[in-house]
Design a protein around this motif. Structure first.
Motif, PDB file in Angstrom:
ATOM      1  N   ALA A 170       0.792  -1.246  -0.044  1.00  0.00           N
ATOM      2  CA  ALA A 170      -0.018   0.062   0.011  1.00  0.00           C
ATOM      3  C   ALA A 170       0.866   1.235   0.079  1.00  0.00           C
ATOM      4  N   LEU A 171       2.006   1.101   0.829  1.00  0.00           N
ATOM      5  CA  LEU A 171       2.827   2.297   0.852  1.00  0.00           C
ATOM      6  C   LEU A 171       3.642   2.623  -0.445  1.00  0.00           C
ATOM      7  N   THR A 172       3.834   1.222  -1.221  1.00  0.00           N
ATOM      8  CA  THR A 172       4.319   1.657  -2.617  1.00  0.00           C
ATOM      9  C   THR A 172       3.433   2.153  -3.575  1.00  0.00           C
ATOM     10  N   ALA A 173       2.111   1.898  -3.480  1.00  0.00           N
ATOM     11  CA  ALA A 173       1.192   2.292  -4.502  1.00  0.00           C
ATOM     12  C   ALA A 173       0.899   3.651  -4.006  1.00  0.00           C
ATOM     13  N   ASP A 174       0.989   4.204  -2.835  1.00  0.00           N
ATOM     14  CA  ASP A 174       0.898   5.628  -2.442  1.00  0.00           C
ATOM     15  C   ASP A 174       1.992   6.471  -2.945  1.00  0.00           C
ATOM     16  N   THR A 209       3.682  14.631   8.599  1.00  0.00           N
ATOM     17  CA  THR A 209       2.934  15.807   8.357  1.00  0.00           C
ATOM     18  C   THR A 209       2.798  15.984   6.725  1.00  0.00           C
ATOM     19  N   ASP A 210       3.757  15.792   6.166  1.00  0.00           N
ATOM     20  CA  ASP A 210       3.682  15.774   4.730  1.00  0.00           C
ATOM     21  C   ASP A 210       3.432  14.442   3.934  1.00  0.00           C
ATOM     22  N   SER A 211       3.496  13.406   4.622  1.00  0.00           N
ATOM     23  CA  SER A 211       3.088  12.194   3.847  1.00  0.00           C
ATOM     24  C   SER A 211       2.058  11.368   4.735  1.00  0.00           C
ATOM     25  N   VAL A 212       1.138  10.841   3.889  1.00  0.00           N
ATOM     26  CA  VAL A 212       0.128  10.368   4.421  1.00  0.00           C
ATOM     27  C   VAL A 212      -0.401   9.093   3.482  1.00  0.00           C
ATOM     28  N   PRO A 213      -0.298   7.799   4.287  1.00  0.00           N
ATOM     29  CA  PRO A 213      -0.526   6.718   3.396  1.00  0.00           C
ATOM     30  C   PRO A 213      -2.171   6.502   2.862  1.00  0.00           C
ATOM     31  N   ASP A 214      -2.610   7.378   2.162  1.00  0.00           N
ATOM     32  CA  ASP A 214      -4.028   7.573   1.987  1.00  0.00           C
ATOM     33  C   ASP A 214      -4.425   6.051   1.461  1.00  0.00           C
ATOM     34  N   LEU A 215      -4.250   5.573   0.552  1.00  0.00           N
ATOM     35  CA  LEU A 215      -4.623   4.010   0.188  1.00  0.00           C
ATOM     36  C   LEU A 215      -4.605   3.250   1.368  1.00  0.00           C
ATOM     37  N   GLY A 216      -3.491   3.145   2.060  1.00  0.00           N
ATOM     38  CA  GLY A 216      -3.503   2.335   3.392  1.00  0.00           C
ATOM     39  C   GLY A 216      -4.598   2.657   4.188  1.00  0.00           C
ATOM     40  N   VAL A 217      -5.110   3.815   4.676  1.00  0.00           N
ATOM     41  CA  VAL A 217      -6.072   4.052   5.418  1.00  0.00           C
ATOM     42  C   VAL A 217      -7.444   3.633   4.980  1.00  0.00           C
ATOM     43  N   THR A 218      -7.425   3.907   3.647  1.00  0.00           N
ATOM     44  CA  THR A 218      -8.650   3.435   3.043  1.00  0.00           C
ATOM     45  C   THR A 218      -9.031   1.852   3.109  1.00  0.00           C
ATOM     46  N   LEU A 219      -7.695   1.196   2.874  1.00  0.00           N
ATOM     47  CA  LEU A 219      -7.810  -0.317   2.906  1.00  0.00           C
ATOM     48  C   LEU A 219      -8.096  -0.953   4.328  1.00  0.00           C
ATOM     49  N   ALA A 220      -7.272  -0.083   5.379  1.00  0.00           N
ATOM     50  CA  ALA A 220      -7.576  -0.380   6.842  1.00  0.00           C
ATOM     51  C   ALA A 220      -9.040  -0.336   7.271  1.00  0.00           C
ATOM     52  N   GLY A 221      -9.742   0.755   6.497  1.00  0.00           N
ATOM     53  CA  GLY A 221     -11.343   0.894   7.163  1.00  0.00           C
ATOM     54  C   GLY A 221     -11.856  -0.338   6.209  1.00  0.00           C
TER      55      GLY A 221
END
Length: 432
Positions: free
Chosen positions: A39-43, A129-141
């Protein structure tokens, strides 16, 4: 032989894996970490759509909540497992636990929880602050949603399947499957002729170096080993027997050379207790355990015993319809007899099914009537060769009724066959 070089050692390892509640969740934990890295790689490749972006505070809060929730849910499932153990050992049968540990749904739930925990925890370290794993957070939900659905399915499953009648149905199905598959394998391996076996005394006796219950035989391996030495192996113990160290497991008859004892004993799996893989009588043992516990003074629930007898009857109809010589001769691919296995005959299965229930339930009108209906039903459907054993059990049941019910009126009621125990109507032609 090495620790895992023998078939018996591999079989015991397989049994441990099937009964283990931590191995599959451990794989879930590892998979969660690997998926987090993906997920981090995809982000980093700017793959997520713009609508999936989160602030650092939101992402950190969501992932922290998921981590805590998964730990709490794991504790909840473990608590349910402890309650199951208490109920099974107290009111059902401790032997059933060996089957319950294998439940795939329970392992899937635990693996999902541990995987979601590892996934969310691995993502937390990358939240800046300037880097958020957006895809990972969605997949975690999404993983949390899947975990909750599986939890509901798990609760529904075990709420219903912990009833004695549900357990009886499950155990009977497993026992019938093992019995029919084992009977088919023996038929396929039997010699086309009568399978002559030397009656001379054994030239060698193979003894076990360790004690334990006989869990399984590697039938194909024993046949191949006997063929290699041009001899016949005669197994002396039944599946399910407990053998102390030094017990003779196999007698070797004839042959051009003597087999290696360690190699032969490595084809016989011994363990702490019986398993169901090659032992359909173990399923019947569990059913009888549940029935006689229901008949104990502490529980005093003859209706549950009657419900279990329903499934015992179903199992006996399957067993009684199959020819059980009590001794099986298996051949190699050249049709030469190589292996003689002892087996349970019809009388053994019938006694296991009826004896203890009759003894513990002899004072219950309901149980006596249900047993009578079951035995008369067996007389009606099974071949004549099985009738003698059934009539002997009917005679023993009548003797128990005569001793327990001294009043003629009560005795007349207790000896009437009734498929419902009390409340059914049994006619001579079996119709209601």
């Amino acid at each position: 032989m090495g620790v895992l070089t023998s078939w018996a050692a591999r079989f015991r390892l397989g049994q441990y894996v099937k009964a283990s509640l931590w191995i599959v969740p451990l794989f879930g934990l590892v998979l969660g970490v690997l998926l987090a890295e993906l997920a981090l790689t995809a982000d980093s490749a700017d793959w997520p759509p713009s609508g999936w972006h989160y602030s650092a505070t939101t992402a950190s809060g969501v992932l922290s909540a998921i981590v805590g929730a998964m730990v709490a849910l794991l504790g909840f499932v473990v608590t349910i497992g402890v309650l199951v153990v208490q109920q099974a050992t107290g009111t059902l049968s401790p032997r059933y636990m060996r089957l319950w540990y294998r439940d795939r749904l329970q392992k899937a739930v635990l693996a999902t929880f541990t995987g979601t925990f590892a996934f969310a925890f691995s993502l937390l370290r990358s939240v800046e602050t300037d880097s958020v794993p957006d895809l990972g957070v969605t997949l975690a939900g999404a993983a949390v949603a899947v975990s909750l659905v599986l939890l509901l399915i798990y609760l529904n499953r075990f709420t219903h399947s912990l009833r004695p009648v549900a357990i009886a149905e499950l155990v009977t199905r497993m026992g019938v499957t093992v019995f029919t598959s084992g009977a088919a394998a023996i038929r396929d391996a039997a010699p086309r002729g009568e399978g002559t076996v030397s009656c001379d005394g054994p030239v060698m006796r193979v003894r076990t170096g360790r004690g334990g219950a006989v869990q399984a035989f590697n039938v194909a391996g024993l046949v191949a080993e006997a063929a290699r030495h041009d001899c016949v192996f005669v197994v002396t113990r039944l599946i399910g027997d407990f053998v102390p160290p030094g017990t003779v497991l196999i007698e070797v008859h004839g042959g051009t050379s003597q087999p290696d004892p360690d190699r032969v004993t490595g084809l016989v799996a011994l363990g702490a207790e019986r398993t169901i893989e090659q032992d359909p009588a173990f399923a019947l043992r569990v059913l009888v355990d549940i029935a006689i516990r229901a008949l104990s003074p502490a529980v005093n629930d003859p209706t549950t015993a009657v419900q279990v007898i329903n499934y015992i009857e179903s199992f006996l109809h399957t067993v009684g319809s199959t020819r059980l010589p009590g001794r099986y001769v298996l051949a190699d691919r050249h049709e030469h007899a190589r292996l003689v296995l002892p087996g349970r005959d019809w009388e053994n299965f019938l006694q296991l099914a009826v004896c203890e229930i009759r003894e513990y339930g002899s004072s219950s009108v309901q149980v006596c009537r249900r047993l009578r209906a079951m035995l008369e039903g067996l007389l009606d459907t099974l071949p004549p060769s099985q009738h003698a054993a059934v009539r002997a059990e009917i005679s023993l049941l009548q003797g128990s009724i005569d001793r327990e019910f001294t009043d003629p009126a009560r005795r007349a009621i207790a000896q009437q066959p009734d498929h419902q125990g009390i409340g059914g109507k049994y006619l001579s032609d079996g119709l209601y």
